[in-house]
Design an enzyme around this catalytic site. Structure first.
Site, mmCIF file in Angstrom:
data_model
loop_
_atom_site.group_PDB
_atom_site.id
_atom_site.type_symbol
_atom_site.label_atom_id
_atom_site.label_comp_id
_atom_site.label_asym_id
_atom_site.label_seq_id
_atom_site.Cartn_x
_atom_site.Cartn_y
_atom_site.Cartn_z
ATOM 1 C CB SER A 75 2.598 3.980 4.794
ATOM 2 O OG SER A 75 2.818 5.243 4.244
ATOM 3 C CG ASP A 129 -0.986 4.211 -2.361
ATOM 4 O OD1 ASP A 129 -1.280 5.322 -1.869
ATOM 5 O OD2 ASP A 129 -0.027 3.522 -1.964
ATOM 6 C CG HIS A 145 -1.406 5.079 1.444
ATOM 7 N ND1 HIS A 145 -0.336 4.489 0.792
ATOM 8 C CD2 HIS A 145 -0.933 5.489 2.656
ATOM 9 C CE1 HIS A 145 0.737 4.547 1.578
ATOM 10 N NE2 HIS A 145 0.401 5.149 2.712
#
Length: 371
Positions: A182, A276, A310
């Site tokens: 991330s 995601d 994600h």
């Protein structure tokens, strides 16, 4: 589950029956299919020095209220293996924890970064150290005396951490690896682009544009990618879908936020969850690849996982479908379908280890990649 004729339940050979959270041969299903009792919670490990304790109860019948207790057991899942060392690091400005594998070093070194949650998550670094890497879990905000908020980041802080690893007697040179998920992913891209001593960079659903806060290094400033909160979609449960919020880093002034990864002297691996919902990870990976190739650089490895969201964590962590996003200020959906996400986590863990073994030691990965 259906027990064997001998009355024993061996999850490696006894299939789960249809009607539950999973069916078929799923030895680890009791772990990856777990769901939070309270909504918007993500299972993490705060203290890696103690194991996860899983309480298993067998109850009579199905449904509510549960029937009488027939059997129970406790299952332990250790993080810090025997002989592995956990070393808190407070040198200069660095706030981190170094994990060293069992045995005599030096070992290939990796810096591990998490995302906008801040703090100092140690569990991935700890697990990776069990497979022969010296791994520095590095905090970069919202921890001890580090900045409380994501306003701006100075690459000199991360450079201090790189130099710490390069000089460490237990870290095998000449270069180190970076692993980020991330926001930690785009910080790793920035480190690889501007700092010396980086040999391999692996990104898990990372961005190739600088996101969330300005990045400064010497006389260079990379502004954050623009965003438009009007593009947030909210479902019936009140959970936000933010996948379309960020601007396109290929257009207009937002091009200034694209990190110049063509300056990097390292190899790249992009791990991409194709479902995601945090941002467009596959788009970022493809555009990063195009930019590298346009500048005559080696094409990065891109591994895509359909049905993965994600938070691609180490194997068998339950999928987090939705949780609080600190920057958005409300729960957001992260994407993913539990079974596909579980399979992605198992494979990605092996891909990451193989990538670092290849580029940091020059040898293929010969160790088992099971947790």
């Amino acid at each position: 589950y259906q027990a064997g004729d001998d009355g024993e339940l061996d999850l490696a050979r006894c299939p789960a029956l249809p009607g539950g959270s999973f069916c078929g041969l799923e030895p680890m299903g009791l772990l990856w299919a777990l769901q939070p009792q309270k909504p918007f919670r993500r299972l993490v490990k705060r203290d890696v020095q103690s194991p996860f304790l899983l309480q298993l109860d067998v109850l009579e019948g199905h449904g509510e209220p549960p029937g009488r207790l027939l059997a129970q057991a406790q299952h332990e899942r250790a993080f810090l293996r025997d002989g592995a060392r956990r070393v808190p690091v407070r040198e200069g400005r660095i706030r981190a924890t170094l994990f060293l594998p069992p045995g005599k070093g030096p070992f290939p070194g990796i810096i591990d970064l998490y995302g906008t949650g801040g703090g100092l998550p140690e569990y991935r670094a700890c697990l990776l150290a069990n497979y022969g890497f010296a791994v520095l879990a590095l905090a970069f905000y919202a921890y001890e005396d580090l900045p409380k908020e994501m306003k701006e980041f100075h690459l000199e802080y991360f450079e201090e951490a790189v130099n710490y690893m390069l000089k460490h007697t237990q870290v095998k040179g000449p270069g180190i690896g970076l692993l980020g998920i991330s926001k930690g992913g785009d910080l790793c891209v920035s480190m690889a682009s501007f700092l010396k001593g980086i040999t391999a960079t692996a990104l898990i659903n990372g961005s190739v544009a600088n996101v969330g806060a300005a990045l400064r290094y010497k006389d260079i400033t990379i502004p954050p990618l623009g965003a438009n909160t009007k593009r947030i979609k909210v479902n019936k449960s009140g959970i936000a879908d933010i996948v379309d919020v960020l601007n396109n880093p290929l257009e207009g002034p937002d091009r200034q936020s694209f990190i110049p990864l063509e300056r990097a002297e390292c190899r790249f691996l992009f791990i991409v969850g194709q479902d995601d919902r945090n941002w467009k990870s596959e788009f970022f990976a493809v555009e990063g690849s195009k930019r590298l190739e346009a500048h005559g650089k080696e094409k990065p490895e891109i591994v895509c996982y359909p049905g993965a969201g994600h938070y691609i964590e180490p194997p068998f962590f339950p999928m987090c479908a939705a949780s609080m996003h600190l920057l958005v200020g409300r729960p957001v959906v992260w994407g993913g379908e539990p079974k596909a996400h579980c399979e992605a986590q198992i494979d990605a863990w092996q891909q990451i280890q193989a990538f670092f073994h290849k580029h940091l030691t020059g040898k293929p990965c010969g160790t088992s990649s099971k947790l």
